[in-house]
Design a protein around this motif. Structure first.
Motif, mmCIF file in Angstrom:
data_model
loop_
_atom_site.group_PDB
_atom_site.id
_atom_site.type_symbol
_atom_site.label_atom_id
_atom_site.label_comp_id
_atom_site.label_asym_id
_atom_site.label_seq_id
_atom_site.Cartn_x
_atom_site.Cartn_y
_atom_site.Cartn_z
ATOM 1 N N ASP A 114 1.089 -1.363 0.061
ATOM 2 C CA ASP A 114 0.049 -0.148 -0.028
ATOM 3 C C ASP A 114 0.628 1.109 0.143
ATOM 4 O OD1 ASP A 114 -2.734 -1.106 -0.087
ATOM 5 O OD2 ASP A 114 -2.551 -1.204 1.710
ATOM 6 N N ILE A 115 1.929 0.957 -0.138
ATOM 7 C CA ILE A 115 2.634 2.355 0.578
ATOM 8 C C ILE A 115 3.259 2.765 -1.018
ATOM 9 C CG2 ILE A 115 4.784 3.632 1.824
ATOM 10 C CD1 ILE A 115 4.812 1.135 3.708
ATOM 11 N N ILE A 116 3.049 4.033 -1.243
ATOM 12 C CA ILE A 116 3.481 4.764 -2.000
ATOM 13 C C ILE A 116 4.826 5.276 -1.574
ATOM 14 C CG2 ILE A 116 2.121 6.697 -4.177
ATOM 15 C CD1 ILE A 116 -0.089 5.883 -3.160
ATOM 16 N N LEU A 117 5.396 6.381 -0.448
ATOM 17 C CA LEU A 117 6.372 7.149 -1.090
ATOM 18 C C LEU A 117 6.520 6.799 0.108
ATOM 19 C CD1 LEU A 117 8.399 9.340 -1.112
ATOM 20 C CD2 LEU A 117 6.639 10.417 -0.501
ATOM 21 N N ALA A 118 8.115 6.386 1.037
ATOM 22 C CA ALA A 118 8.301 6.250 2.434
ATOM 23 C C ALA A 118 9.406 7.185 2.202
ATOM 24 C CB ALA A 118 9.201 4.667 2.382
ATOM 25 N N VAL A 119 9.078 7.984 3.892
ATOM 26 C CA VAL A 119 10.452 8.797 3.888
ATOM 27 C C VAL A 119 11.194 8.568 4.865
ATOM 28 C CG1 VAL A 119 10.906 11.801 4.488
ATOM 29 C CG2 VAL A 119 9.095 10.502 2.688
ATOM 30 N N GLU A 120 12.497 8.729 5.284
ATOM 31 C CA GLU A 120 13.897 8.791 6.288
ATOM 32 C C GLU A 120 14.779 9.830 6.660
ATOM 33 O OE1 GLU A 120 13.333 6.547 8.595
ATOM 34 O OE2 GLU A 120 13.063 4.674 7.899
ATOM 35 N N ILE A 121 14.438 10.858 7.873
ATOM 36 C CA ILE A 121 14.814 12.076 7.984
ATOM 37 C C ILE A 121 16.140 11.381 8.925
ATOM 38 C CG2 ILE A 121 14.660 14.033 9.090
ATOM 39 C CD1 ILE A 121 11.755 14.011 8.720
ATOM 40 N N LYS A 151 21.175 16.400 6.788
ATOM 41 C CA LYS A 151 20.973 17.852 6.750
ATOM 42 C C LYS A 151 22.588 18.327 6.350
ATOM 43 C CE LYS A 151 22.456 19.115 11.478
ATOM 44 N NZ LYS A 151 22.255 18.830 12.457
ATOM 45 N N SER A 152 22.551 19.881 5.504
ATOM 46 C CA SER A 152 23.418 19.631 4.690
ATOM 47 C C SER A 152 23.272 21.481 5.500
ATOM 48 C CB SER A 152 23.641 19.813 3.380
ATOM 49 O OG SER A 152 24.505 20.397 3.275
ATOM 50 N N ASN A 153 24.427 22.392 6.469
ATOM 51 C CA ASN A 153 24.015 23.698 6.474
ATOM 52 C C ASN A 153 23.371 24.377 7.647
ATOM 53 O OD1 ASN A 153 27.096 23.823 5.816
ATOM 54 N ND2 ASN A 153 26.360 24.409 3.408
ATOM 55 N N GLY A 154 22.302 22.927 7.923
ATOM 56 C CA GLY A 154 21.384 23.330 8.747
ATOM 57 C C GLY A 154 19.991 23.029 8.598
ATOM 58 N N LEU A 155 20.332 22.914 6.706
ATOM 59 C CA LEU A 155 18.817 23.083 5.688
ATOM 60 C C LEU A 155 18.803 21.390 5.228
ATOM 61 C CD1 LEU A 155 19.072 25.951 3.742
ATOM 62 C CD2 LEU A 155 17.786 25.703 5.996
ATOM 63 N N PRO A 156 17.386 20.651 5.404
ATOM 64 C CA PRO A 156 17.867 19.770 4.740
ATOM 65 C C PRO A 156 17.635 19.068 3.719
ATOM 66 C CG PRO A 156 14.738 20.683 4.759
ATOM 67 C CD PRO A 156 16.521 21.930 5.264
ATOM 68 N N VAL A 157 18.061 18.163 2.433
ATOM 69 C CA VAL A 157 18.708 18.215 1.230
ATOM 70 C C VAL A 157 18.243 16.990 1.332
ATOM 71 C CG1 VAL A 157 20.608 17.325 -0.052
ATOM 72 C CG2 VAL A 157 20.862 19.253 1.400
ATOM 73 N N VAL A 158 17.388 16.287 0.017
ATOM 74 C CA VAL A 158 16.383 15.480 0.115
ATOM 75 C C VAL A 158 16.674 14.639 -1.773
ATOM 76 C CG1 VAL A 158 14.086 14.327 -0.101
ATOM 77 C CG2 VAL A 158 14.208 16.601 0.441
ATOM 78 N N TYR A 159 16.934 13.562 -1.162
ATOM 79 C CA TYR A 159 17.681 12.569 -2.263
ATOM 80 C C TYR A 159 16.411 11.736 -2.324
ATOM 81 C CZ TYR A 159 22.261 13.557 -0.147
ATOM 82 O OH TYR A 159 23.418 14.455 0.253
ATOM 83 N N VAL A 160 15.758 11.995 -3.778
ATOM 84 C CA VAL A 160 14.924 11.067 -4.406
ATOM 85 C C VAL A 160 15.363 9.558 -5.344
ATOM 86 C CG1 VAL A 160 13.274 11.927 -5.487
ATOM 87 C CG2 VAL A 160 13.784 13.450 -4.425
ATOM 88 N N TYR A 161 14.579 9.391 -4.386
ATOM 89 C CA TYR A 161 14.576 8.079 -5.084
ATOM 90 C C TYR A 161 13.431 6.930 -5.821
ATOM 91 C CZ TYR A 161 18.791 7.629 -2.823
ATOM 92 O OH TYR A 161 20.099 8.013 -2.082
ATOM 93 N N GLU A 162 13.354 6.094 -6.853
ATOM 94 C CA GLU A 162 11.722 5.778 -7.324
ATOM 95 C C GLU A 162 12.657 3.908 -8.253
ATOM 96 O OE1 GLU A 162 9.133 6.307 -11.497
ATOM 97 O OE2 GLU A 162 10.301 8.603 -10.295
ATOM 98 N N LEU A 163 11.718 3.046 -8.127
ATOM 99 C CA LEU A 163 12.696 2.197 -7.841
ATOM 100 C C LEU A 163 12.377 1.945 -9.093
ATOM 101 C CD1 LEU A 163 12.049 -0.718 -5.970
ATOM 102 C CD2 LEU A 163 9.601 -1.396 -6.439
ATOM 103 N N ASP A 164 13.047 0.991 -9.378
ATOM 104 C CA ASP A 164 13.492 0.535 -11.667
ATOM 105 C C ASP A 164 12.537 -0.784 -10.816
ATOM 106 O OD1 ASP A 164 14.143 -1.047 -13.735
ATOM 107 O OD2 ASP A 164 16.545 0.048 -13.165
ATOM 108 N N ILE A 190 8.299 22.229 -2.782
ATOM 109 C CA ILE A 190 8.580 22.290 -1.118
ATOM 110 C C ILE A 190 9.509 24.008 -1.262
ATOM 111 C CG2 ILE A 190 8.961 21.825 0.877
ATOM 112 C CD1 ILE A 190 7.871 18.610 -0.214
ATOM 113 N N ASP A 191 9.804 24.989 -0.503
ATOM 114 C CA ASP A 191 10.529 25.740 -0.023
ATOM 115 C C ASP A 191 11.453 24.425 0.609
ATOM 116 O OD1 ASP A 191 12.810 27.425 0.761
ATOM 117 O OD2 ASP A 191 11.036 28.786 0.794
ATOM 118 N N LEU A 192 12.358 24.243 1.239
ATOM 119 C CA LEU A 192 13.477 23.252 2.121
ATOM 120 C C LEU A 192 13.860 24.047 2.928
ATOM 121 C CD1 LEU A 192 15.024 20.627 0.048
ATOM 122 C CD2 LEU A 192 12.600 20.519 1.240
#
Length: 195
Positions: A114-121, A151-164, A190-192
């Motif tokens: 059922d999961i379309i997106l999983a997010v890990e911080i 976290k990079s310089n106090g801000l979030p950096v989002v690495y986005v992956y898609e299933l092959d 989204i303004d990170l």
């Protein structure tokens, strides 16, 4: 420390002993006294450390943005588990599932199908699990989208992956600084820097 104080301290932090063969995903709902947000990875219990302000602010920003952008038939889930396998029940920070996947108010987990997106911080105590172990397990469970947030310089950096679909592994589709603008799994912007 006196012997009595040492004994009291040991009793205070005593956790249940695993059964023969180790813990299973179904055991997580039945083990008494577990701290909130306990995960099961390869049969081992992992307890969450207190979260930082960065983690909380990033979680809040992403959750609000996902709730605002998700189509009506999708539901954003915060800090609940998924049963990936008999000995794996991780807790992504966020998940997006179809609304119909909500089965009851007593529900404690979601099926990976059922999961379309999983997010890990990423937190300091979860780097290896969130960078290596969980993405491999999420891909093996065929979860189509995965975001790893660091976290990079106090801000979030989002690495986005898609299933092959051919290899059942994740391919990185982008590394997003300052702004996360995507068309899949649904359009969002989204303004990170707003954390």
């Amino acid at each position: 420390m006196s012997a009595a104080a040492e004994d009291e301290r040991e009793e205070q932090y005593a956790f249940p002993m695993p059964p023969a063969g180790g813990w299973t995903a179904d055991d997580l709902d039945r083990i008494p006294g577990l701290p909130p947000h306990t995960e099961l990875i390869d049969g081992g219990l992992f307890f969450m450390s207190p979260q930082t302000d960065f983690h909380m602010a990033t979680l809040r920003l992403l959750e609000f943005a996902l709730v605002s952008a998700a189509p009506e038939d999708l539901y954003v889930v915060r800090e609940m588990t998924t049963k990936l396998a008999k000995r794996d029940r991780p807790e992504p920070d966020l998940m997006v599932v179809p609304r119909k996947a909500r089965t009851s108010r007593e529900q404690t987990w979601y099926d990976p199908s059922d999961i379309i997106l999983a997010v890990e911080i990423i937190s300091d105590d979860s780097v290896e699990r969130d960078r290596e172990i969980k993405p491999r397990k999420y891909a093996g469970a065929r979860i189509p989208h995965f975001w790893r947030v660091e976290k990079s310089n106090g801000l979030p950096v989002v690495y986005v992956y898609e299933l092959d679909p051919a290899t059942h592994t994740y391919a990185i589709t982008g590394i997003h600084h300052d702004r996360l603008k995507l068309a899949v799994p649904f359009p969002l912007d989204i303004d990170l820097t707003e954390i």
